[in-house]
Design a protein around this motif. Structure first.
Motif, PDB file in Angstrom:
ATOM      1  N   ARG A   1      -4.625   1.887   2.375  1.00 25.66           N
ATOM      2  CA  ARG A   1      -3.361   1.240   2.025  1.00 25.66           C
ATOM      3  C   ARG A   1      -2.719   1.905   0.813  1.00 25.66           C
ATOM      4  O   ARG A   1      -1.499   2.070   0.754  1.00 25.66           O
ATOM      5  CB  ARG A   1      -3.582  -0.242   1.751  1.00 25.66           C
ATOM      6  N   ALA A   2      -3.541   2.277  -0.158  1.00 21.31           N
ATOM      7  CA  ALA A   2      -3.007   2.946  -1.338  1.00 21.31           C
ATOM      8  C   ALA A   2      -2.387   4.294  -0.947  1.00 21.31           C
ATOM      9  O   ALA A   2      -1.320   4.662  -1.454  1.00 21.31           O
ATOM     10  CB  ALA A   2      -4.105   3.150  -2.360  1.00 21.31           C
ATOM     11  N   GLN A   3      -3.047   5.002  -0.052  1.00 18.52           N
ATOM     12  CA  GLN A   3      -2.507   6.285   0.404  1.00 18.52           C
ATOM     13  C   GLN A   3      -1.199   6.073   1.146  1.00 18.52           C
ATOM     14  O   GLN A   3      -0.246   6.848   0.988  1.00 18.52           O
ATOM     15  CB  GLN A   3      -3.535   6.995   1.311  1.00 18.52           C
TER      16      GLN A   3
ATOM     17  N   VAL B   1       1.790   2.289 -11.089  1.00 23.26           N
ATOM     18  CA  VAL B   1       1.145   1.580  -9.969  1.00 23.26           C
ATOM     19  C   VAL B   1      -0.019   2.409  -9.436  1.00 23.26           C
ATOM     20  O   VAL B   1      -1.090   1.883  -9.142  1.00 23.26           O
ATOM     21  CB  VAL B   1       2.175   1.260  -8.861  1.00 23.26           C
ATOM     22  N   GLN B   2       0.182   3.716  -9.320  1.00 21.87           N
ATOM     23  CA  GLN B   2      -0.892   4.572  -8.831  1.00 21.87           C
ATOM     24  C   GLN B   2      -2.079   4.576  -9.804  1.00 21.87           C
ATOM     25  O   GLN B   2      -3.234   4.555  -9.384  1.00 21.87           O
ATOM     26  CB  GLN B   2      -0.376   5.997  -8.618  1.00 21.87           C
ATOM     27  N   ASP B   3      -1.784   4.604 -11.095  1.00 22.33           N
ATOM     28  CA  ASP B   3      -2.864   4.557 -12.088  1.00 22.33           C
ATOM     29  C   ASP B   3      -3.624   3.239 -11.995  1.00 22.33           C
ATOM     30  O   ASP B   3      -4.858   3.199 -12.042  1.00 22.33           O
ATOM     31  CB  ASP B   3      -2.298   4.731 -13.502  1.00 22.33           C
ATOM     32  N   GLN B   4      -2.868   2.146 -11.860  1.00 16.51           N
ATOM     33  CA  GLN B   4      -3.518   0.830 -11.728  1.00 16.51           C
ATOM     34  C   GLN B   4      -4.345   0.770 -10.458  1.00 16.51           C
ATOM     35  O   GLN B   4      -5.455   0.237 -10.450  1.00 16.51           O
ATOM     36  CB  GLN B   4      -2.473  -0.286 -11.735  1.00 16.51           C
ATOM     37  N   LEU B   5      -3.780   1.317  -9.388  1.00 17.02           N
ATOM     38  CA  LEU B   5      -4.500   1.328  -8.113  1.00 17.02           C
ATOM     39  C   LEU B   5      -5.788   2.146  -8.229  1.00 17.02           C
ATOM     40  O   LEU B   5      -6.845   1.738  -7.743  1.00 17.02           O
ATOM     41  CB  LEU B   5      -3.600   1.900  -7.016  1.00 17.02           C
ATOM     42  N   GLY B   6      -5.703   3.288  -8.908  1.00 12.82           N
ATOM     43  CA  GLY B   6      -6.906   4.096  -9.118  1.00 12.82           C
ATOM     44  C   GLY B   6      -7.941   3.359  -9.943  1.00 12.82           C
ATOM     45  O   GLY B   6      -9.143   3.409  -9.648  1.00 12.82           O
ATOM     46  N   ALA B   7      -7.474   2.634 -10.969  1.00 14.50           N
ATOM     47  CA  ALA B   7      -8.403   1.852 -11.792  1.00 14.50           C
ATOM     48  C   ALA B   7      -9.056   0.752 -10.967  1.00 14.50           C
ATOM     49  O   ALA B   7     -10.268   0.512 -11.079  1.00 14.50           O
ATOM     50  CB  ALA B   7      -7.666   1.259 -12.989  1.00 14.50           C
ATOM     51  N   VAL B   8      -8.249   0.096 -10.132  1.00 13.26           N
ATOM     52  CA  VAL B   8      -8.810  -0.971  -9.280  1.00 13.26           C
ATOM     53  C   VAL B   8      -9.825  -0.388  -8.310  1.00 13.26           C
ATOM     54  O   VAL B   8     -10.892  -0.963  -8.082  1.00 13.26           O
ATOM     55  CB  VAL B   8      -7.675  -1.712  -8.532  1.00 13.26           C
ATOM     56  N   GLN B   9      -9.523   0.787  -7.749  1.00 15.04           N
ATOM     57  CA  GLN B   9     -10.464   1.415  -6.825  1.00 15.04           C
ATOM     58  C   GLN B   9     -11.771   1.756  -7.535  1.00 15.04           C
ATOM     59  O   GLN B   9     -12.856   1.562  -6.981  1.00 15.04           O
ATOM     60  CB  GLN B   9      -9.849   2.676  -6.223  1.00 15.04           C
TER      61      GLN B   9
ATOM     62  N   PRO C   1     -22.075  -2.320   4.585  1.00 11.94           N
ATOM     63  CA  PRO C   1     -21.044  -1.684   5.422  1.00 11.94           C
ATOM     64  C   PRO C   1     -19.709  -2.423   5.355  1.00 11.94           C
ATOM     65  O   PRO C   1     -18.646  -1.808   5.363  1.00 11.94           O
ATOM     66  CB  PRO C   1     -21.645  -1.734   6.829  1.00 11.94           C
ATOM     67  N   TYR C   2     -19.757  -3.743   5.279  1.00  9.11           N
ATOM     68  CA  TYR C   2     -18.530  -4.526   5.191  1.00  9.11           C
ATOM     69  C   TYR C   2     -17.782  -4.200   3.902  1.00  9.11           C
ATOM     70  O   TYR C   2     -16.564  -4.013   3.895  1.00  9.11           O
ATOM     71  CB  TYR C   2     -18.851  -6.018   5.266  1.00  9.11           C
ATOM     72  N   LEU C   3     -18.521  -4.101   2.789  1.00 10.75           N
ATOM     73  CA  LEU C   3     -17.896  -3.778   1.510  1.00 10.75           C
ATOM     74  C   LEU C   3     -17.307  -2.375   1.525  1.00 10.75           C
ATOM     75  O   LEU C   3     -16.208  -2.147   1.006  1.00 10.75           O
ATOM     76  CB  LEU C   3     -18.917  -3.906   0.378  1.00 10.75           C
ATOM     77  N   CYS C   4     -18.021  -1.438   2.118  1.00  7.79           N
ATOM     78  CA  CYS C   4     -17.512  -0.071   2.206  1.00  7.79           C
ATOM     79  C   CYS C   4     -16.252  -0.018   3.075  1.00  7.79           C
ATOM     80  O   CYS C   4     -15.307   0.705   2.767  1.00  7.79           O
ATOM     81  CB  CYS C   4     -18.581   0.861   2.764  1.00  7.79           C
ATOM     82  N   ALA C   5     -16.227  -0.813   4.146  1.00  6.59           N
ATOM     83  CA  ALA C   5     -15.042  -0.861   4.997  1.00  6.59           C
ATOM     84  C   ALA C   5     -13.864  -1.442   4.228  1.00  6.59           C
ATOM     85  O   ALA C   5     -12.725  -0.974   4.353  1.00  6.59           O
ATOM     86  CB  ALA C   5     -15.331  -1.693   6.247  1.00  6.59           C
ATOM     87  N   MET C   6     -14.119  -2.480   3.408  1.00  3.94           N
ATOM     88  CA  MET C   6     -13.053  -3.055   2.588  1.00  3.94           C
ATOM     89  C   MET C   6     -12.520  -2.013   1.618  1.00  3.94           C
ATOM     90  O   MET C   6     -11.312  -1.895   1.412  1.00  3.94           O
ATOM     91  CB  MET C   6     -13.573  -4.271   1.820  1.00  3.94           C
ATOM     92  N   LEU C   7     -13.392  -1.269   0.991  1.00 10.90           N
ATOM     93  CA  LEU C   7     -12.989  -0.238   0.044  1.00 10.90           C
ATOM     94  C   LEU C   7     -12.182   0.846   0.751  1.00 10.90           C
ATOM     95  O   LEU C   7     -11.161   1.302   0.248  1.00 10.90           O
ATOM     96  CB  LEU C   7     -14.222   0.355  -0.637  1.00 10.90           C
ATOM     97  N   SER C   8     -12.607   1.244   1.944  1.00 11.39           N
ATOM     98  CA  SER C   8     -11.879   2.258   2.707  1.00 11.39           C
ATOM     99  C   SER C   8     -10.503   1.747   3.094  1.00 11.39           C
ATOM    100  O   SER C   8      -9.515   2.487   3.048  1.00 11.39           O
ATOM    101  CB  SER C   8     -12.662   2.636   3.972  1.00 11.39           C
TER     102      SER C   8
END
Length: 136
Positions: A16-18, A44-52, A4-11
């Protein structure tokens, strides 16, 4: 680290990206963004998507590893339990064999003693006719 902690970090990262995306859109809407800024924003958006995507893959892999670790822990506990049961059964069998061996030795000793007594009885050793005490 729990899932749950990891999922919260991902969310949180997605939120933040949004937010960054929305802010960039507002800058473009106000006419402050030039053509180069749009390219930069797209990169930046492409990089952010790749990081996600990498983060999602890492979280999925971590959850899989956690499941494998739990399975391994369960198997290890079962193996340990079986080893203890095998050890106690081995001890019990060893004691049974020791007693069986002792009984066999006692039976064999009793049989040999009985055979010797029987042979001596047939030979007349117990007939009471003592020799050599002499009379007459």
């Amino acid at each position: 680290v729990n899932a749950p902690y990891l999922c919260a970090m991902l969310s949180e990262g997605t939120r933040r990206a949004q937010l960054l995306h929305d802010q960039a859109g507002q800058d473009q809407g106000s006419g402050g963004a030039a053509g180069g800024d749009t390219d930069t924003l797209g990169r930046v958006q492409d990089q952010l998507g790749a990081v996600q995507n990498v983060m999602r893959q890492n979280v999925d892999q971590m959850l899989t590893n956690i499941e494998h670790a739990q399975t391994l822990e369960t198997s290890s506990a079962e193996l340990s339990s079986n080893a203890r049961a095998f050890q106690s059964a081995g001890r019990r069998v060893r004691k049974q064999m020791w007693w069986q061996n002792l009984k066999m030795k006692l039976y064999l000793g009793a049989a040999i003693t009985a055979a010797l007594l029987l042979i001596l009885w047939w030979a007349g050793a117990f007939s009471g006719g003592g020799g050599g005490g002499g009379g007459g």
